[in-house]
Every structure is written in structure tokens, then in C-alpha cells.
Scaffold this motif. Structure first.
Motif, PDB file in Angstrom:
ATOM      1  N   GLU A   1     -37.273 -89.369 -17.454  1.00 35.83           N
ATOM      2  CA  GLU A   1     -36.413 -88.184 -17.525  1.00 35.83           C
ATOM      3  C   GLU A   1     -35.231 -88.364 -16.581  1.00 35.83           C
ATOM      4  O   GLU A   1     -34.899 -87.512 -15.766  1.00 35.83           O
ATOM      5  CB  GLU A   1     -37.194 -86.920 -17.181  1.00 35.83           C
ATOM      6  N   GLY A   2     -34.578 -89.505 -16.694  1.00 38.88           N
ATOM      7  CA  GLY A   2     -33.490 -89.867 -15.803  1.00 38.88           C
ATOM      8  C   GLY A   2     -33.887 -91.086 -14.986  1.00 38.88           C
ATOM      9  O   GLY A   2     -34.928 -91.706 -15.200  1.00 38.88           O
ATOM     10  N   ILE A   3     -33.058 -91.456 -14.011  1.00 41.60           N
ATOM     11  CA  ILE A   3     -33.316 -92.604 -13.149  1.00 41.60           C
ATOM     12  C   ILE A   3     -33.899 -92.116 -11.834  1.00 41.60           C
ATOM     13  O   ILE A   3     -33.419 -91.146 -11.246  1.00 41.60           O
ATOM     14  CB  ILE A   3     -32.030 -93.405 -12.900  1.00 41.60           C
ATOM     15  N   ASN A   4     -34.942 -92.807 -11.375  1.00 44.20           N
ATOM     16  CA  ASN A   4     -35.672 -92.375 -10.193  1.00 44.20           C
ATOM     17  C   ASN A   4     -35.831 -93.522  -9.199  1.00 44.20           C
ATOM     18  O   ASN A   4     -35.779 -94.702  -9.567  1.00 44.20           O
ATOM     19  CB  ASN A   4     -37.067 -91.872 -10.582  1.00 44.20           C
ATOM     20  N   LEU A   5     -36.085 -93.134  -7.953  1.00 42.08           N
ATOM     21  CA  LEU A   5     -36.350 -94.112  -6.896  1.00 42.08           C
ATOM     22  C   LEU A   5     -37.558 -93.645  -6.102  1.00 42.08           C
ATOM     23  O   LEU A   5     -37.535 -92.582  -5.473  1.00 42.08           O
ATOM     24  CB  LEU A   5     -35.137 -94.254  -5.964  1.00 42.08           C
ATOM     25  N   GLY A   6     -38.641 -94.443  -6.149  1.00 41.83           N
ATOM     26  CA  GLY A   6     -39.831 -94.138  -5.365  1.00 41.83           C
ATOM     27  C   GLY A   6     -39.726 -94.780  -3.985  1.00 41.83           C
ATOM     28  O   GLY A   6     -39.518 -95.989  -3.878  1.00 41.83           O
TER      29      GLY A   6
END
Length: 576
Positions: free
Chosen positions: A523-528
Motif C-alpha cells: 500500500e505504498g513504499i515502506n521502510l522497516g
């Protein structure tokens, strides 16, 4: 003065032989040839009437059916937001909210009472969702003798008719401004209450905006007939088409109501319609039921029958009263309704081979893990799993690959999964797969739950770019806001680095933290980010952040609450 009219004679042709006139001003009326003569029951008269019916397909995003339309203005609720729809142009507001998130189920609630408009332009007040459902189901009657609406062509208004009395004396010219007026006028014509001639030329408008001109009755008939055929191709509600449509993909239960009682227990049940009349249903806990299904066409419409030995609530012959791309609604009197949404990625028939094949594709992130009422998923932020053919599994922690084993098991209750990694007993529980798709696996063990989501970063240019930016910089916290509180100073003196192998580190103020990072799309770009510490201030940054902006010199990350409101904003800047 002599005036010549081309007209539709709405009386048996022999009546023209009796025509005489005695008036001060003579009007000469040329008799049409036999091919252009229309009676009240002629095909062209029926075509004009069918073309003038109310087009209920334009607002299907609101009412889900083409047999009625909702009179505007109307207020609807989408995602908890009330929206006032004043015109057809406002339908885009609903569509934009639907498209805001890719993976959810679209839901719209109408604020009642409303006024609906039938295909005959009759206006009816509807007080509730139940009343609307019942009306829609009834208006889908399949009576072949009934004149069906032609939706793919319209008259370009205004048009006019010359009206005559029974002695064929011209009384007046009637101007028609819209379909409602035209339909009411044609009703009078079909009942032989008035005799009229359509004044040519008239312009007809197709769905794509093409304008066609008719100079006489025969041309008009050919234009409408050609358009009508294309409508029938688009709107074919055939048993064969529906059968193929149902079998194409699994279906998820979005709403279930029996005897006017809504039952949330059946939400997210997955149904698979197969050949030879076999239907399988998977419940949320992974149980699979097998039953029978079939379609039959009646005067009411197409009926969908489902029968399960151990599931009486679904065992009924349901009227399929509406279907659109990706959604089906079935109904039966007494307050019974099911709404199904298509999901081609869901696997209803889970097999050992299918699970192993899915696991070995790409990486998998543990996005939910609750064991003994303790939430453990934060421990797995930034640490994806990789499954291999020889039952080897590897997890990436602090940039290092830790190896273990896994096994896909066949149990009486279904297909299970065990993951054996040193120091992680929660993964070794005898997990039972209750939901499987190409991108998601949900597992249960008693009251314990785990969810895996597939992650293929090498195939995503945006994710690859994020990795390149992070690795080629040395970063500092330029801003950290929690609601209105500015906590940036807690990170002064620290530098943050990202290694290509997934290692994350922070150094400063005499401290050295090592952890894991991972960029991915969901649901979009993420960064963990996971600094693997419970010490302030870096334990606060252990989170799956939404990337809202990224350049080689600046990254803006946001955290949202369950209502979509921004709770935290983290900005990193490159100081290299």
C-alpha cells in the motif's frame, strides 16, 4: 399555404383511405410508404420507447444496479466520510476514495431516505437498505415480453412531434426536451391516445459521443437496431456467461445476512465455484466444506443454488440480482442477502505443493505474530525470511543470514507449517494455514496467530532505488515530531548508516546500536527500521514507516494511526 410533413402514422394504414378534411387552410400530408408506416405495436415505436427509458447504469457505483437510479442529491458514507452527491460529476469523489487503497474492500452506505427513479421514470421513496435490496431484486424480473431498455444510444434533444387529432387535423407541435418527456409521450402513442409524426432530421448520440443523423423512419430504425445489438453484447446476463464468471476466480464473503440478521461470522469466507457443480468453501479458521452449486434461468432472473450438508445458512436458491466487475450480489425474500467480492489471489484448495511453491517465491515478511497474548511482530521488523527447496529457511538479522529448517505438513485439520530457527520457539509452533494467496499466508495455532506477506524487492524499481539511496549516504535525524512535540534533540550527535546486506547501525554519544532495515512495497513504499534495542531514544524508531518523500539527500517517513491521521514524522538527511 401548403405544408408537407413526414410522419409516423399511429393508426392502421387503411385509415388513411378515409381521410377527408374541411378547413380554411389546407394542409397537404404526404402518405408515407408502407415500409415507414408504424402502428402502436410496431418495432420502431418500441425502439423509441426503449431508448427513452431511464438509464440506471450511470450511478451503479451508488446503488449497484442498472434497473434504477438514485435521484440526486443524495448523501453517502464512504470510509466513514459523508459525501453529498449533487451531480453525475460527483461520482468521481467515490471512485477516488475507493482507489485510495488497493487491497481493501470497497463499501458504500446510503443515507436514507432516498428517492429512486425506475426505468419507467417513476419516482419512489425508499426508507432503508433492506427496502432498497428487495426493490432491486424484484425489478430484475426476466420477462421476455417486456420491452427492455436500450442504454447505448440516446436522442439528441430537443426533438419535436407533430400531433394530429383522429381526423388527422394537425393540432400542435410538441417539443420534447428529455427522455422522461419522450417516454411519457411514447406511452400515449402506444396506447393510441395521440397520433403524431416525428419531425426529421433527428440526431442520435452513441455512448462514445458519435452523432448519427436520421432523415426518415427507416434510417432511424437501422441506427437504433445497430446500437441495440451492441447493448445486448455488453449486458448479456446469460447463464453461460455467469457460470464462467463465477468459476474464473475465488470469491470472498463481504456481507452476509439471513432472515434480516447480519452475521459477521461468515465474513472473509472464501468460496470456489468449480466444474461439475462442485463448490468448496474455506472458513476463517481454515476448515473446508464441500457442497453443490448450480444456475438456472427463470422469469425472476438467474438463480444461484448452493447446498452444503453442514452449512444451512448458505443452503438456499439465491436470486442473482446484480453483478459488476469484481462483485456479485445475491438475494432472496425474507431479508437474505450475500455480497461476494472476487479475489483471484486467494487459494481455497490449499495443498502441500502449492504452499511450498508459494514459499519459495521471493522473500516473506512476518507482519503479525501474537503468541500467548503477547505481540512479537516488532522483533521481526526488517528481518525477512527466505525459503529454499531443500527445506532450508534463512532469516536476515543485523545483516547476517541465520539458517534453520522448515517443513510443510499435511494434517487432519489441513496444511501446516513449522519453522525451526534457533532462539525463536514461537515460529516452531505447529501452525495451521487458514488463508493462502500469492501474496499472503495467515496461520493459526489455537489462539496464536501469525501472518506472512510476500516481498519481491528485486522486481520493484522503486524499492531498488530506495536501497541505493540509503546505502550511499550517512544520515542524521533532521526532525522527529510526535504529534506537536519536537523530539529531534534526542538524536543530536548520532549518525545512521545502512549497509546493502540489510545491516542498520547508529553511532553517537558513546553508544553503538546495530539492527536491521528493509525497504518494501505494501500500500505504498515502506521502510522497516529495527535498531534492536529497548533503550531510548532508538527504540522509538523501531517501526514500519511509510516513505512519503525520498531524494539522495532527504528521506521523509510518516506513521499513521488507525484513522489515517499522522502520529509521527521522521526526517533523515544525508550529511556525507
Amino acid at each position: 399555404m401548403k405544408t408537407k410533413f413526414k410522419f409516423l402514422v399511429l393508426l392502421p394504414f387503411f385509415a388513411l383511405l378515409l381521410f377527408t378534411s374541411c378547413q380554411e387552410e389546407t394542409v397537404e400530408i404526404s402518405s408515407p410508404d408502407e415500409a415507414e408506416t408504424l402502428t402502436a405495436t410496431s418495432e420502431l415505436t418500441s425502439f423509441i420507447s426503449a431508448t427513452s427509458k431511464n438509464d440506471g447504469s450511470k450511478d451503479n457505483i451508488i446503488d449497484g444496479t442498472s434497473c434504477i437510479s438514485v435521484k440526486l442529491p443524495v448523501v453517502v458514507k464512504v470510509r466513514g466520510l459523508e459525501i453529498r452527491i449533487d451531480s453525475e460529476a460527483d461520482y468521481i469523489k467515490i471512485k477516488r476514495l475507493y482507489e485510495e487503497f488497493e487491497d481493501d474492500i470497497d463499501r458504500l452506505d446510503i443515507i436514507f431516505p432516498i428517492t429512486i427513479v425506475t426505468s419507467e421514470h417513476e419516482e419512489i421513496t425508499i426508507e432503508s437498505a433492506e427496502e432498497l435490496s428487495e426493490f432491486i431484486a424484484e425489478c430484475k424480473d426476466d420477462d421476455e415480453e417486456e420491452e427492455k431498455e436500450i442504454r447505448c444510444i440516446d436522442f439528441k434533444f430537443p426533438i419535436s412531434f407533430s400531433v394530429f387529432d383522429r381526423d388527422f387535423q394537425m393540432i400542435e407541435v410538441v417539443e420534447i426536451e428529455n427522455n422522461r418527456q419522450l417516454h411519457r409521450f411514447m406511452k400515449r402513442v402506444k396506447k393510441s391516445e395521440v397520433f403524431a409524426s416525428l419531425n426529421f432530421p433527428v440526431n442520435m448520440v452513441l455512448k462514445d459521443g458519435t452523432v448519427l443523423t436520421a432523415e426518415n423512419n427507416e434510417q432511424l430504425k437501422r441506427i437504433i437496431e445497430a446500437a441495440k445489438d451492441s447493448c445486448e453484447e455488453e449486458d448479456d446476463f446469460s447463464k453461460e456467461r455467469l457460470e464462467n464468471y463465477l468459476k474464473r476466480c475465488p470469491w470472498i464473503v463481504y456481507e452476509f445476512k439471513r432472515n434480516n440478521q447480519e452475521n459477521d461470522e461468515f465474513k472473509q469466507y472464501a468460496i470456489n465455484f468449480k466444474d461439475d457443480g462442485v463448490v468448496t468453501m474455506r472458513s476463517r479458521n481454515g476448515d473446508v466444506l464441500t457442497g453443490e452449486w448450480g444456475l438456472r434461468r427463470t422469469r425472476r432472473g438467474v438463480l444461484l443454488k448452493m447446498a452444503f450438508d453442514n452449512l444451512a445458512d448458505f443452503t438456499l436458491e439465491w436470486l442473482l440480482y446484480d453483478f459488476e466487475d469484481g462483485k456479485i450480489k445475491v438475494y432472496e425474500a425474507g431479508g437474505n442477502r450475500i455480497i461476494l467480492k472476487r479475489n483471484c489471489e486467494v487459494v481455497v484448495d490449499i495443498t502441500k505443493e502449492r504452499v511450498k511453491n508459494f514459499l519459495q517465491e521471493c522473500l516473506w515478511r512476518i507482519t503479525e505474530l501474537e503468541v500467548d497474548d503477547i505481540n512479537k511482530e516488532d522483533q521481526y521488523i526488517g528481518t525477512p525470511l527466505k525459503f529454499f527447496e531443500n527445506n532450508v529457511v534463512k532469516i536476515r538479522i543485523n545483516g547476517e543470514l541465520v539458517e534453520g529448517t522448515y517443513e510443510v505438513l499435511v494434517r487432519n485439520a489441513g496444511i501446516g507449517l513449522e519453522i525451526n530457527l534457533e532462539g525463536r520457539p514461537e515460529l516452531k509452533l505447529q501452525w495451521l494455514i487458514k488463508f493462502l494467496s500469492e501474496d499472503e499466508i495467515e496461520l493459526i495455532n489455537g489462539d496464536n496467530e501469525m501472518e506472512l506477506e510476500r516481498d519481491c524487492p528485486d522486481n520493484d524499481e522503486d524499492v531498488v532505488y530506495i536501497g541505493e539511496v540509503l546505502v550511499n549516504g550517512v544520515w542524521e535525524v533532521a526532525s522527529y515530531m510526535v504529534l506537536d512535540a519536537d523530539l529531534t534533540q534526542n538524536y543530536e550527535g548520532y549518525v545512521i548508516g545502512f549497509n546493502a546486506n540489510g545491516k542498520l547501525f547508529a553511532e553517537g554519544q558513546g553508544n553503538n546500536y546495530v539492527g536491521s532495515w528493509h525497504g518494501y512495497r505494501y500500500e505504498g513504499i515502506n521502510l522497516g527500521l529495527n535498531f534492536r534495542t529497548d533503550d531510548a531514544p532508538f527504540f522509538e524508531l523501531r517501526h514500519r514507516w511509510k516513505i512519503k518523500e525520498i531524494t539522495p539527500n532527504r528521506i521523509e517517513l510518516k506513521d499513521y494511526d488507525s484513522n489515517g491521521e499522522i502520529e509521527r514524522v521522521l526526517v533523515l538527511e544525508n550529511i556525507q
